[in-house]
Design an enzyme around this catalytic site. Structure first.
Site, PDB file in Angstrom:
ATOM      1  CD1 TRP A 170      -2.962  -1.477   0.759  1.00 33.43           C
ATOM      2  CD2 TRP A 170      -1.364  -2.469   1.983  1.00 33.43           C
ATOM      3  NE1 TRP A 170      -3.386  -2.752   1.036  1.00 33.43           N
ATOM      4  CE2 TRP A 170      -2.434  -3.394   1.788  1.00 33.43           C
ATOM      5  CE3 TRP A 170      -0.243  -2.877   2.708  1.00 33.43           C
ATOM      6  CZ2 TRP A 170      -2.401  -4.682   2.303  1.00 33.43           C
ATOM      7  CZ3 TRP A 170      -0.213  -4.176   3.215  1.00 33.43           C
ATOM      8  CH2 TRP A 170      -1.284  -5.061   3.020  1.00 33.43           C
ATOM      9  CG  ASP A 171       3.717   4.406  -1.499  1.00 37.38           C
ATOM     10  OD1 ASP A 171       4.875   4.197  -1.076  1.00 37.38           O
ATOM     11  OD2 ASP A 171       3.384   5.461  -2.074  1.00 37.38           O
ATOM     12  CG  MET A 172       0.803   1.766   4.160  1.00 36.62           C
ATOM     13  SD  MET A 172       0.058   3.383   4.428  1.00 36.62           S
ATOM     14  CE  MET A 172      -1.499   3.213   3.567  1.00 36.62           C
TER      15      MET A 172
END
Length: 801
Positions: free
Chosen positions: A482-484
């Site tokens: 999630w591109d966290m």
């Protein structure tokens, strides 16, 4: 004939209204059927039928139109109250259009042609009651606060003091003021009682304005330094300008003359930004000067105070902080080529957007890697160079985490290993540097990630300053899809706990958790719970069965269909259709071919602006955001046929080498407004001795983001950080509206706001001038991707005389 003509004219307005209502009703019926087929609310279908029939009755001149519309309006009011209660920003858009049309139908020109019977008169009365009920509901909702926390911080101090490295109170010597990244100033001249007297002291324009040849995300995210009697500003094109802190007059300027790396212009680049420069003063370490080699000592004498500038064309340059001249004894005539041992990459695909960390002996730097282009991107290596002569002391490559000795000239760092693109923090007493880590590309598919990349992605890793060896690592998002990545600089402070004062590290994250760790060991101080999360990744990938949630968090609640929003029932309905058509099971819903809703989105609850803390009061100030994104995987064979990539959130991200590309975009309605209900941005304070939120208020207006410049206080996102002062103030400028605001740390009230000539998606700072006055400084240059007004302004404020 004249009587017949008058009668026809009297019927004209009700007939026109009837046509409008019929068309509206048919549109709602069509959308309502679609919404019902995806499992959504039946309201729009039923309301559409009622409104269409009202239109037909008006066209036929039937007084039953009044009765039917009264029923539609009353039922809509009841339905809205059941869904959202007395929540103004959610309730009013559901009812406003129907309310206004109800008033129109009560006007004599529309009502009289229908009033030819006793039933028509009663219908008028019924519609009047429905209008009054809807109006009273809207009025009552103005007096009810939702999702706000009203509290007050009573204490002004604790028995804890700041343990950050000392510097003059009036200086701001590092990106986060200290190597601890606390963004806390001990200055007290500007207070909650007099902050309303702030006025512009001076304005300087850098001349570095984005052009049509620049990438879309050309940004002025710079936090200037105040040290050595000057202000040091870095512009998007990596220019450094020294200013007089009292007057804003230019003292010197350095232009690195960026190359475009054999490209005709910068259009293919993802970003163009410079968040800051780093400073080193040899005098601060005078006791160790005898240990230096003659050549190093000579260079230190020539450049005793130096700035380290990361450039957009992949260089690290050392400048004489006094003159702006290149420090010739550093690296190769003053600069280091950061492409060394990296391998090939597309223009703009690798460079440092953030300032390096600087210690007594080292300058430590990571790099940005363009998201979601391919699986063969440059390494995420973090390198430490000698602060004097620039030779490589150690390198930490997450792909080979144990091989920290300097790499051989003919070797290459591991391709596509997790990177550190943000700002590191340093505790020289403990001998550690703390890295906020990203992940291995691509962001939304991880089927071929290596064990090393899985271990070091999306967390904080502490390295030994002397050797670069891993002292500890703590991951916050497992198998991140999630591109966290951890965007904010880790904040170091001494924290008061039930077990005594502990050296802590606070990491703010995109998922909303603020992880509080013992910075000596990486162990949790505030409890962290592993919770089950949605499962079911695409073929070839997997998901982690659990994710780590801190007890101190601003994570959002799970969205529901009733949370969908719009300015009219029509865009609300379209957002509901979109919501019900996406895959969404709450936070950490895996990416999918269907399209998944990602909430919070990849801008995060907290991004690179991080948080600020008052180590004396033991209070944290934060600006959480809540914007959902949509993530849809695209099979690699279909990538070429999709919309062309324009930026990291526009078009198909190709992910060359992976089986899927991805389309990412904000979750917006067809008219470009957020599909989720406001507020989208807040400010909040946390009592760090209890880990509880003291207060939380929506923040900012839609003045600069709506068709009409109305300063509606809906709460808008902010990109950038804050700072706090010993007098009990916090300052923030990153909101989408063009303001610098001052907040009372006790209760969160806005005490002052200064209108800015451009967006200020950056972190402001404060300092003391040579005149003894306290200044507040902000760079207002806008943000290309967010669409805020761009410019080249550096503005300083001080109290009016």
């Amino acid at each position: 004939m004249s009587t017949q003509g008058a009668s026809n004219r009297s019927r004209l307005l009700p007939s026109l209204l009837g046509v409008v209502l019929l068309l509206m009703g048919l549109a709602l019926v069509a959308g309502g059927i679609k919404l019902a087929t995806v499992g959504g609310s039946l309201y729009y279908l039923i309301a559409g039928v009622g409104i269409a029939l009202t239109g037909i009755l008006l066209l036929l001149g039937k007084p039953a139109a009044l009765w039917l519309y009264a029923l539609v309006l009353f039922a809509s009011t009841v339905w809205s109250l059941v869904e959202v209660g007395l929540d103004w920003w959610r309730l009013v858009p559901r009812l406003a259009l129907w309310f206004v049309l109800g008033i129109v139908m009560l006007l004599p020109w529309f009502r009289r042609p229908l009033q030819n019977s006793e039933a028509a008169g009663k219908g008028t009365g019924a519609l009047g009651v429905a209008v009054v009920v809807a109006g009273l509901a809207a009025l009552a909702s103005q007096f009810v606060e939702h999702r706000e926390i009203n509290g007050t911080l009573e204490r002004t101090s604790t028995d804890v003091t700041s343990n950050a490295p000392a510097q003059p109170d009036g200086d701001w010597q590092h990106y986060g003021r200290t190597p601890f990244g606390d963004k806390y100033s001990p200055l007290k001249e500007i207070t909650p009682e007099n902050v309303h007297k702030l006025v512009p002291a001076w304005t300087f324009r850098t001349g570095d304005i984005p052009t049509e040849n620049d990438p879309g995300e050309t940004t002025a995210e710079n936090t200037p330094l105040k040290v050595n009697g000057m202000l040091y500003v870095c512009t998007p094109h990596s220019q450094v300008i020294a200013l007089d802190p009292d007057t804003g007059k230019e003292i010197w300027r350095f232009d690195p003359k960026l190359s475009t790396q054999n490209a005709d212009n910068f259009k293919g680049w993802a970003h163009m930004t410079c968040r800051g420069v780093a400073y080193h003063d040899q005098a601060a370490y005078a006791e160790t000067s005898a240990e230096q080699s003659p050549s190093t000592a000579a260079d230190a004498n020539a450049c005793p105070r130096r700035l380290f500038l990361p450039t957009a064309d992949t260089r690290l340059i050392a400048l004489n902080a006094d003159t702006g001249k290149v420090c010739e004894g550093f690296g190769n005539k003053g600069q280091i080529d950061l492409t060394t041992n990296i391998g090939t990459f597309a223009a703009g695909g690798y460079y440092s957007t953030s300032p390096p960390a600087v210690t007594k002996d080292l300058v430590i730097i990571g790099g940005h890697v363009t998201d979601n282009v391919s699986t063969d991107e440059p390494s995420g290596v973090v390198r430490a160079y000698d602060v004097h002569d620039g030779h490589l002391v150690w390198n930490w490559d997450p792909g080979k985490p144990d091989a920290t000795e300097p790499i051989a000239a003919d070797e290459f760092y591991t391709r596509n290993s997790p990177n550190m693109w943000s700002v590191a923090s340093v505790d020289e007493q403990l001998g550690m540097v703390y890295l906020p880590m990203g992940n291995q590309m691509p962001d939304q598919w991880g089927g071929n990630r290596t064990p090393e990349s899985e271990k070091y992605s999306a967390g904080v890793t502490a390295l030994d300053l002397a050797t670069g060896k891993v002292r500890w690592t703590h991951q916050f998002t497992h198998h991140d899809l999630w591109d966290m990545d951890v965007g904010g600089q880790p904040t170091l402070m001494d924290l008061k706990t039930a077990d005594g004062i502990k050296p802590a590290l606070l990491a703010s994250t995109k998922q909303g958790s603020i992880y509080v760790l013992d910075r000596r060991t990486g162990e949790a101080i505030v409890p962290i719970e592993e919770r089950p999360v949605p499962q079911g990744a695409v073929e070839g990938d997997h998901t982690s069965p659990t994710q780590a949630f801190s007890d101190l968090n601003f994570s959002p609640t799970t969205l529901k269909e009733s949370d969908m929003w719009g300015v009219s029932p029509f865009d609300q309905m379209l957002c509901r259709i979109q919501f019900k058509s996406l895959r969404y099971e709450g936070m950490f819903t895996p990416p999918s071919l269907q399209g998944s809703l990602v909430f919070p989105g990849n801008f995060g609850v907290f991004d690179w602006g991080g948080i600020s803390v008052d180590p004396v009061r033991q209070v944290l100030f934060a600006n959480p955001d809540y914007m959902a994104f949509v993530s849809q995987l695209v099979p690699s064979e279909d990538v070429a046929g999709g919309p062309a990539r324009k930026s990291e959130t526009e078009g198909v991200q190709p992910n060359k080498g992976a089986p899927y590309g991805v389309i990412m975009s904000p979750f917006l309605s067809p008219i470009g407004l957020p599909c989720q209900a406001p507020a989208w941005g807040y400010v909040a304070a946390v009592d760090l001795t209890t880990h509880k939120v003291i207060w939380q208020h929506k923040n900012g207006t839609v003045r600069d983001n709506s068709p009409l410049p109305l300063a509606l206080p809906m709460g808008v996102p902010s990109l950038g950080g804050s700072f706090m002062t010993a007098s009990g103030l916090a300052f923030l400028s990153g909101t989408l509206d063009q303001y610098l605001r001052a907040y009372d740390v006790r209760d969160g009230k806005v005490l002052w706001e200064g209108r800015l000539p451009a967006g200020a998606q950056t972190t402001p700072m404060t300092y003391q001038g040579k005149d003894g006055k306290q200044y507040v400084l902000v760079m207002a240059g806008g943000h290309g991707s967010l669409g805020t007004k761009q410019g080249d302004y550096v503005i300083a404020y001080k109290l009016a005389d």
